[in-house]
Design an enzyme around this catalytic site. Structure first.
Site, PDB file in Angstrom:
ATOM      1  N   GLY A  91     -41.839 -40.292  59.225  1.00 33.57           N
ATOM      2  CA  GLY A  91     -42.000 -38.862  59.407  1.00 33.57           C
ATOM      3  C   GLY A  91     -42.316 -38.648  60.875  1.00 33.57           C
ATOM      4  NE  ARG A  94     -43.070 -42.014  69.752  1.00 33.31           N
ATOM      5  CZ  ARG A  94     -42.695 -42.740  70.794  1.00 33.31           C
ATOM      6  NH1 ARG A  94     -43.515 -42.880  71.828  1.00 33.31           N
ATOM      7  NH2 ARG A  94     -41.522 -43.332  70.829  1.00 33.31           N
ATOM      8  CG  ASP A 126     -50.555 -44.689  71.133  1.00 34.36           C
ATOM      9  OD1 ASP A 126     -49.504 -44.051  70.939  1.00 34.36           O
ATOM     10  OD2 ASP A 126     -50.679 -45.527  72.038  1.00 34.36           O
ATOM     11  N   GLY A 127     -49.655 -42.038  68.686  1.00 32.48           N
ATOM     12  CA  GLY A 127     -49.118 -40.697  68.859  1.00 32.48           C
ATOM     13  C   GLY A 127     -48.713 -40.365  70.272  1.00 32.48           C
ATOM     14  NE  ARG A 180     -36.316 -35.731  71.925  1.00 32.93           N
ATOM     15  CZ  ARG A 180     -37.032 -36.488  71.083  1.00 32.93           C
ATOM     16  NH1 ARG A 180     -37.611 -35.935  70.040  1.00 32.93           N
ATOM     17  NH2 ARG A 180     -37.160 -37.765  71.302  1.00 32.93           N
ATOM     18  NE  ARG A 187     -36.178 -37.003  62.842  1.00 37.81           N
ATOM     19  CZ  ARG A 187     -36.868 -36.130  63.550  1.00 37.81           C
ATOM     20  NH1 ARG A 187     -37.111 -34.917  63.064  1.00 37.81           N
ATOM     21  NH2 ARG A 187     -37.341 -36.444  64.745  1.00 37.81           N
ATOM     22  CG  ASP A 255     -35.440 -42.265  61.306  1.00 40.22           C
ATOM     23  OD1 ASP A 255     -34.678 -43.183  60.998  1.00 40.22           O
ATOM     24  OD2 ASP A 255     -36.301 -42.376  62.197  1.00 40.22           O
ATOM     25  CG  ASN A 256     -33.462 -41.813  65.422  1.00 35.89           C
ATOM     26  OD1 ASN A 256     -34.438 -41.080  65.414  1.00 35.89           O
ATOM     27  ND2 ASN A 256     -33.521 -43.077  65.783  1.00 35.89           N
ATOM     28  CG  ASP A 265     -35.870 -40.216  68.808  1.00 28.93           C
ATOM     29  OD1 ASP A 265     -36.623 -40.284  69.800  1.00 28.93           O
ATOM     30  OD2 ASP A 265     -36.130 -40.766  67.731  1.00 28.93           O
TER      31      ASP A 265
END
Length: 469
Positions: A91, A94, A126-127, A180, A187, A255-256, A265
């Site tokens: 999901g 980040r 760590d996002g 972006r 997706r 997912d891309n 991405d």
């Protein structure tokens, strides 16, 4: 009167499906906010170019809501096939969807983030986003846009003052938060998630949402198959545009790939220097799954996964027919993309196909630089002798291109340059190093100017003798 294309038209249509598409989250708080990139060209298309730097930081560094848009960010939920292995534990880990608005053409546009902090899907991450990763994305998106690829645009990059640790580059390293601008943030993996969880009502609603807001169509009885056919056609054009641009995405997981089939991405991307079908961008792609010459196969496979997800709410026959449309759409799009980059007008189908096949064969056999080739042969006439174009490798191409020679008006100074504008990985590193060593951003700024100059030259080509058709 102000140009309506430049006005800000906020939207929040994602709230129609918010209960199953994402989770409300809060952005991380950063110790610093240094604007490193603000894309005013992109901002002008959605009415945001007039923001002051302080307003820019408020919205794209602290993520204060844009008036009339989303009241709070949403981290989207999705699953995905990653290198053909299904992963339900992903999901927006980040990033999040921050805002929606209309552009001058009336399209819905999304502002999504990367490096904006942890979410419920961060797992052990760590996002964060490295500053170098943000710089690389600027270079990728600017280059792809110039080369005619439908891509997200790097809207903003703000350095945040945090230090990040990464195992694949020198650490600690500087961090950033990126925004972006894209036409769609949803997706294929979003559909896969709902299908896997058996949430069929939500899947029907997501299909209707995508048809209405991204393709301008109402949902009917055949809505899943209709959406699939539209996605397959756009995905085929995306794959073709990668080939003409010489681009390798590197991580074409489900997912891309978003539902508008717009490229986004950018992690381990590369621009191939020669037309090598086996060239890969990611060091971890040892099997070459997403190699340059296999990207159409990979994107087609992803479209099939969307069909499998939609098969939980629709019959297989119309879905299969929609998937079958990918191959002919790709062949048509590849010819169009290659002719566009060469700068020649289409002739009859057999001639067009023959030219592209001869072009590809010559490029593969000769290993001439892709950018150099298209620069030297702009308009179908050989303008410079920087490749061994008299060799047998290009015999078929020389014969095939002769009827296409288009007498381009190459008055733009770009065509008088000693070399074309390219993007080798060595140049990416050379642009980053002054930033890392002395906070010198001038090479990046200069490269962005050069890329946009090339893009303008490609867009403005015209024929002296007769109109291109």
């Amino acid at each position: 009167m102000a140009d309506p294309a430049q006005a800000f038209h906020p939207e929040h249509i994602i709230t129609e499906i918010a209960e199953f598409i994402g989770d409300p989250v809060r952005a991380a708080e950063f110790p610093e906010h240094i604007v490193r990139w603000r894309n005013d060209m992109a901002a002008a298309t959605v009415g945001l170019a007039g923001l002051s730097d302080s307003e820019w930081i408020a919205h794209f560094g602290r993520f204060e809501p844009l008036t009339g848009s989303l009241p709070e960010p949403l981290a989207l939920r999705y699953h995905g096939h990653q290198f053909r292995n299904y992963n339900p534990d992903i999901g927006d880990g980040r990033g999040f969807l921050f805002a929606q608005m209309r552009d001058g053409a009336g399209r819905i546009m999304d502002l999504g983030t990367k490096g904006s902090g942890t979410t419920p899907y961060s797992r052990f991450g760590d996002g964060g986003l490295t500053l170098k990763g943000g710089v690389r994305e600027i270079l990728a998106t600017e280059m792809l846009e110039a080369l005619g690829v439908e891509t997200s645009r790097t809207f903003s990059l703000i350095e945040t003052g945090l230090e990040l640790h990464r195992g694949d580059e020198p650490s600690p390293t500087r961090s950033a938060v990126m925004v972006r601008l894209s036409h769609g943030h949803i997706r294929i993996g979003s559909f896969q998630r709902l299908a896997t969880l058996g949430q069929h009502d939500a899947l029907h609603r997501l299909v209707a949402y995508a048809l209405k807001h991204y393709y301008g169509e109402d949902a009917g009885a055949d809505a899943p198959a209709r959406l699939l056919a539209l996605v397959a056609g756009k995905a085929a054009r995306l794959a073709a545009s990668y080939m003409a641009a010489g681009f390798v995405h590197g991580v074409l997981n489900t997912d891309n790939i978003n539902i508008t089939a717009e490229s986004f991405d950018y992690g381990p991307w590369r621009f191939a220097q020669t037309f090598d079908p086996g060239f890969t961008a990611a060091y971890f792609d040892s099997a070459g799954l997403y190699a340059f010459g296999r990207q159409a196969e990979a994107i087609h496979w992803n479209v099939v996964q969307l069909a499998i997800a939609l098969n939980t709410i629709a019959e297989v026959e119309p879905l299969a027919a929609a998937v079958d449309g990918f191959a002919p759409a790709y062949r048509t799009a590849l010819v169009a993309a290659m002719l566009w980059r060469l700068g020649v007008a289409a002739r009859d189908d057999d001639e067009n196909i023959g030219l592209v096949q001869a072009m590809e064969a010559g490029l593969i056999a000769s290993r001439v630089n892709i950018d150099r080739f298209f620069f030297d042969w702009a308009g179908g006439d050989l303008r410079a002798g920087h490749g061994d174009y008299a060799a047998d490798h290009f015999a078929a191409f020389r014969d095939a291109v002769a009827p296409f020679a288009s007498a381009l008006d190459l008055a733009d100074h770009y065509w008088s340059d000693a070399a074309p504008c390219g993007m080798a990985i060595e140049e990416v590193e050379a642009i980053w190093q002054p930033i890392a060593d002395g906070d010198d951003w001038s090479p990046l700024d200069a490269k962005a100017v050069a890329i946009r100059r090339m893009g303008a030259a490609l867009a403005n080509r015209s024929r002296r003798a007769k109109d291109m058709v």
